[in-house]
Scaffold this motif. Structure first.
Motif, PDB file in Angstrom:
ATOM      1  N   ASN A 198      38.140 -58.461  86.850  1.00 44.91           N
ATOM      2  CA  ASN A 198      38.324 -57.075  86.425  1.00 44.91           C
ATOM      3  C   ASN A 198      37.305 -56.176  87.124  1.00 44.91           C
ATOM      4  O   ASN A 198      36.209 -56.626  87.494  1.00 44.91           O
ATOM      5  CB  ASN A 198      38.183 -56.957  84.915  1.00 44.91           C
ATOM      6  CG  ASN A 198      39.227 -57.771  84.166  1.00 44.91           C
ATOM      7  OD1 ASN A 198      40.290 -58.109  84.725  1.00 44.91           O
ATOM      8  ND2 ASN A 198      38.948 -58.082  82.903  1.00 44.91           N
ATOM      9  N   TYR A 204      40.736 -51.909  86.845  1.00 47.09           N
ATOM     10  CA  TYR A 204      41.653 -52.906  87.413  1.00 47.09           C
ATOM     11  C   TYR A 204      41.643 -54.151  86.550  1.00 47.09           C
ATOM     12  O   TYR A 204      40.590 -54.751  86.312  1.00 47.09           O
ATOM     13  CB  TYR A 204      41.235 -53.257  88.840  1.00 47.09           C
ATOM     14  CG  TYR A 204      41.968 -54.444  89.421  1.00 47.09           C
ATOM     15  CD1 TYR A 204      43.307 -54.346  89.802  1.00 47.09           C
ATOM     16  CD2 TYR A 204      41.315 -55.667  89.584  1.00 47.09           C
ATOM     17  CE1 TYR A 204      43.980 -55.444  90.328  1.00 47.09           C
ATOM     18  CE2 TYR A 204      41.970 -56.763  90.123  1.00 47.09           C
ATOM     19  CZ  TYR A 204      43.309 -56.642  90.481  1.00 47.09           C
ATOM     20  OH  TYR A 204      43.971 -57.735  90.998  1.00 47.09           O
ATOM     21  N   ASN A 205      42.836 -54.536  86.060  1.00 50.52           N
ATOM     22  CA  ASN A 205      42.991 -55.736  85.252  1.00 50.52           C
ATOM     23  C   ASN A 205      43.431 -56.880  86.163  1.00 50.52           C
ATOM     24  O   ASN A 205      44.541 -56.858  86.701  1.00 50.52           O
ATOM     25  CB  ASN A 205      44.023 -55.501  84.145  1.00 50.52           C
ATOM     26  CG  ASN A 205      44.049 -56.630  83.129  1.00 50.52           C
ATOM     27  OD1 ASN A 205      44.039 -57.803  83.489  1.00 50.52           O
ATOM     28  ND2 ASN A 205      44.088 -56.262  81.852  1.00 50.52           N
ATOM     29  N   ASP A 243      44.268 -59.853  85.456  1.00 51.50           N
ATOM     30  CA  ASP A 243      45.353 -60.676  84.912  1.00 51.50           C
ATOM     31  C   ASP A 243      46.717 -60.013  85.126  1.00 51.50           C
ATOM     32  O   ASP A 243      47.668 -60.659  85.575  1.00 51.50           O
ATOM     33  CB  ASP A 243      45.131 -60.932  83.420  1.00 51.50           C
ATOM     34  CG  ASP A 243      43.885 -61.758  83.166  1.00 51.50           C
ATOM     35  OD1 ASP A 243      43.541 -62.589  84.031  1.00 51.50           O
ATOM     36  OD2 ASP A 243      43.244 -61.559  82.114  1.00 51.50           O
ATOM     37  N   THR A 244      46.801 -58.749  84.824  1.00 55.08           N
ATOM     38  CA  THR A 244      48.090 -58.052  84.951  1.00 55.08           C
ATOM     39  C   THR A 244      48.289 -57.437  86.329  1.00 55.08           C
ATOM     40  O   THR A 244      49.397 -57.027  86.668  1.00 55.08           O
ATOM     41  CB  THR A 244      48.182 -56.941  83.891  1.00 55.08           C
ATOM     42  OG1 THR A 244      47.151 -55.976  84.124  1.00 55.08           O
ATOM     43  CG2 THR A 244      48.030 -57.518  82.491  1.00 55.08           C
ATOM     44  N   LYS A 245      47.212 -57.319  87.104  1.00 52.28           N
ATOM     45  CA  LYS A 245      47.247 -56.697  88.441  1.00 52.28           C
ATOM     46  C   LYS A 245      47.658 -55.217  88.366  1.00 52.28           C
ATOM     47  O   LYS A 245      48.284 -54.687  89.276  1.00 52.28           O
ATOM     48  CB  LYS A 245      48.220 -57.451  89.374  1.00 52.28           C
ATOM     49  CG  LYS A 245      47.950 -58.935  89.490  1.00 52.28           C
ATOM     50  CD  LYS A 245      46.610 -59.195  90.140  1.00 52.28           C
ATOM     51  CE  LYS A 245      46.419 -60.679  90.460  1.00 52.28           C
ATOM     52  NZ  LYS A 245      46.267 -61.502  89.245  1.00 52.28           N
ATOM     53  N   ILE A 246      47.291 -54.573  87.269  1.00 50.14           N
ATOM     54  CA  ILE A 246      47.635 -53.165  87.051  1.00 50.14           C
ATOM     55  C   ILE A 246      46.347 -52.341  87.063  1.00 50.14           C
ATOM     56  O   ILE A 246      45.314 -52.767  86.524  1.00 50.14           O
ATOM     57  CB  ILE A 246      48.384 -52.969  85.722  1.00 50.14           C
ATOM     58  CG1 ILE A 246      49.727 -53.719  85.761  1.00 50.14           C
ATOM     59  CG2 ILE A 246      48.613 -51.484  85.439  1.00 50.14           C
ATOM     60  CD1 ILE A 246      50.460 -53.707  84.443  1.00 50.14           C
ATOM     61  N   ASP A 295      44.611 -48.918  85.807  1.00 51.07           N
ATOM     62  CA  ASP A 295      44.679 -47.796  84.871  1.00 51.07           C
ATOM     63  C   ASP A 295      43.861 -46.631  85.418  1.00 51.07           C
ATOM     64  O   ASP A 295      42.711 -46.815  85.848  1.00 51.07           O
ATOM     65  CB  ASP A 295      44.145 -48.192  83.505  1.00 51.07           C
ATOM     66  CG  ASP A 295      44.995 -49.277  82.839  1.00 51.07           C
ATOM     67  OD1 ASP A 295      46.199 -49.333  83.143  1.00 51.07           O
ATOM     68  OD2 ASP A 295      44.445 -50.038  82.020  1.00 51.07           O
ATOM     69  N   ASN A 315      47.579 -55.514  93.833  1.00 46.67           N
ATOM     70  CA  ASN A 315      47.900 -54.751  92.628  1.00 46.67           C
ATOM     71  C   ASN A 315      49.387 -54.410  92.591  1.00 46.67           C
ATOM     72  O   ASN A 315      50.018 -54.154  93.625  1.00 46.67           O
ATOM     73  CB  ASN A 315      47.045 -53.484  92.563  1.00 46.67           C
ATOM     74  CG  ASN A 315      47.551 -52.367  93.443  1.00 46.67           C
ATOM     75  OD1 ASN A 315      48.362 -51.544  93.045  1.00 46.67           O
ATOM     76  ND2 ASN A 315      47.043 -52.331  94.683  1.00 46.67           N
ATOM     77  N   LYS A 316      49.952 -54.409  91.414  1.00 49.67           N
ATOM     78  CA  LYS A 316      51.381 -54.143  91.251  1.00 49.67           C
ATOM     79  C   LYS A 316      51.658 -52.638  91.281  1.00 49.67           C
ATOM     80  O   LYS A 316      52.525 -52.168  92.005  1.00 49.67           O
ATOM     81  CB  LYS A 316      51.881 -54.745  89.943  1.00 49.67           C
ATOM     82  CG  LYS A 316      51.835 -56.262  89.902  1.00 49.67           C
ATOM     83  CD  LYS A 316      52.341 -56.770  88.566  1.00 49.67           C
ATOM     84  CE  LYS A 316      52.312 -58.288  88.506  1.00 49.67           C
ATOM     85  NZ  LYS A 316      52.778 -58.797  87.188  1.00 49.67           N
ATOM     86  N   TYR A 317      50.930 -51.932  90.480  1.00 42.56           N
ATOM     87  CA  TYR A 317      51.117 -50.483  90.430  1.00 42.56           C
ATOM     88  C   TYR A 317      49.949 -49.869  89.664  1.00 42.56           C
ATOM     89  O   TYR A 317      49.153 -50.583  89.031  1.00 42.56           O
ATOM     90  CB  TYR A 317      52.448 -50.101  89.772  1.00 42.56           C
ATOM     91  CG  TYR A 317      52.653 -50.666  88.391  1.00 42.56           C
ATOM     92  CD1 TYR A 317      52.183 -50.011  87.259  1.00 42.56           C
ATOM     93  CD2 TYR A 317      53.336 -51.876  88.216  1.00 42.56           C
ATOM     94  CE1 TYR A 317      52.371 -50.527  85.996  1.00 42.56           C
ATOM     95  CE2 TYR A 317      53.523 -52.410  86.961  1.00 42.56           C
ATOM     96  CZ  TYR A 317      53.030 -51.733  85.845  1.00 42.56           C
ATOM     97  OH  TYR A 317      53.215 -52.260  84.595  1.00 42.56           O
ATOM     98  N   LYS A 334      38.710 -48.757  75.188  1.00 44.87           N
ATOM     99  CA  LYS A 334      39.704 -48.080  76.003  1.00 44.87           C
ATOM    100  C   LYS A 334      39.604 -46.570  75.771  1.00 44.87           C
ATOM    101  O   LYS A 334      39.693 -46.115  74.628  1.00 44.87           O
ATOM    102  CB  LYS A 334      41.112 -48.562  75.658  1.00 44.87           C
ATOM    103  CG  LYS A 334      41.376 -50.038  75.975  1.00 44.87           C
ATOM    104  CD  LYS A 334      41.444 -50.258  77.466  1.00 44.87           C
ATOM    105  CE  LYS A 334      41.844 -51.681  77.800  1.00 44.87           C
ATOM    106  NZ  LYS A 334      41.912 -51.909  79.263  1.00 44.87           N
TER     107      LYS A 334
END
Length: 303
Positions: free
Chosen positions: A168, A192-193, A195-198, A200, A233-235, A267
């Motif tokens: 992260n 950047y996460n 695990d999820t590759k997302i 924020d 990263n995905k998005y 958060k």
């Protein structure tokens, strides 16, 4: 004929003084002795009065000159202090210009705590070369979990070699939301996460953008920075923080506050930033206290 022969022996000695009563005739115009003494005293006071006034004037002028000289000395000392501090900041800004133009790639000069405190407590913009430079260095010196990069370095390709897509990450970025005004920049925080590759995106001005602006900013942000930092990263997704700025100069303060919440495992879209009942004054005071103690303090009200 001798003189003695002319004198009558039967007459009294003509050379002896004679007692004669002469009557004293007082004139109405003759001054009285008391009046003369009184007039003399008054005249003496009048003669001394200009000397007293002159002495007072000389004293006042001397005091005026003294305080004027004292003021000049104080102002010169103050000017020397401000000039030295100004030269330090100018030197750092010139170094920043060199980095921006790619002429040099050495680290930014070290920023003192005093310089960071002076800027963070002013109700104005934060600079990459001072406050953000100090904050990122402080974070990296305190902990090893996250490796922050000064926002200014994201303009250089060498900055992206420091990131790992397997953990992260929390960063503060410097962007230009309005392409028509290249001289007006803006700070945002990202998370950047791994695990999820997302990714924020936390922007304190998110509600000021139109949908088209959000789309354009996110696309450019992803193409120019995010895809280089996190190639897998995905998005990226916009997040609406609970606490938003109400002025046009506190984006840097909010970006730091969002990063602090993320460091604490919170958060920004769920947790409010304290101190914001009126403006960012108390939040800036809190960040200043954190800089002085050189600690990542939890965001809470100062008591």
């Amino acid at each position: 004929m001798p003189l003695n022969e002319t004198m009558n022996p039967n007459l009294p000695n003509q050379m002896e003084p004679m007692d004669v009563d002469v009557p004293f005739i007082k004139s109405d115009n003759q001054p009285n002795i008391d009046e003369l003494c009184e007039k003399f005293d008054k005249l003496n006071i009048k003669n001394r009065f200009p000397w007293i006034v002159l002495t007072l004037m000389e004293t006042a002028i001397a005091l005026l000159i003294f305080f004027l000289l004292l003021f000049i000395v104080v102002m010169m000392s103050l000017y020397e202090y401000v000039y030295k501090k100004g030269q330090e900041i100018i030197s750092i800004k010139l170094k920043l210009i060199e980095i921006l133009h790619g002429n040099i790639s050495i680290p930014l000069p070290k920023v003192t705590t005093e310089m960071a405190l002076h800027e963070i407590k002013q109700l104005s913009y934060l600079s990459c070369e001072i406050t953000m430079n100090f904050f990122t260095n402080m974070v990296n010196n305190i902990q090893n979990k996250f490796k922050m990069v000064n926002p200014i370095y994201f303009k250089k390709k060498c900055a992206y070699s420091n990131f790992s897509v397997d953990q992260n990450d929390i960063q503060i970025l410097f962007i230009y939301p309005d392409k028509t005004q290249k001289n007006i920049g803006h700070y945002i925080a990202i998370y950047y996460n791994a695990d999820t590759k997302i990714v924020d995106i936390y922007d304190s001005c998110v509600e000021m953008y139109t949908d088209d602006q959000k789309r354009d900013i996110k696309r450019e942000l992803k193409e120019e920075i995010l895809d280089r930092m996190y190639p897998n990263n995905k998005y990226a997704v916009w997040k609406r923080p609970k606490s938003l700025q109400k002025d046009d100069y506190s984006c840097g303060v909010f970006a730091i506050a969002y990063a602090l919440l993320l460091f604490q495992g919170k958060k920004p879209e769920n947790d409010e930033i304290p101190f914001l009942a009126f403006d960012t004054f108390y939040l800036r005071q809190f960040l200043g206290k954190m800089f002085e103690e050189n600690k990542l303090l939890p965001l809470k009200y100062l008591i």
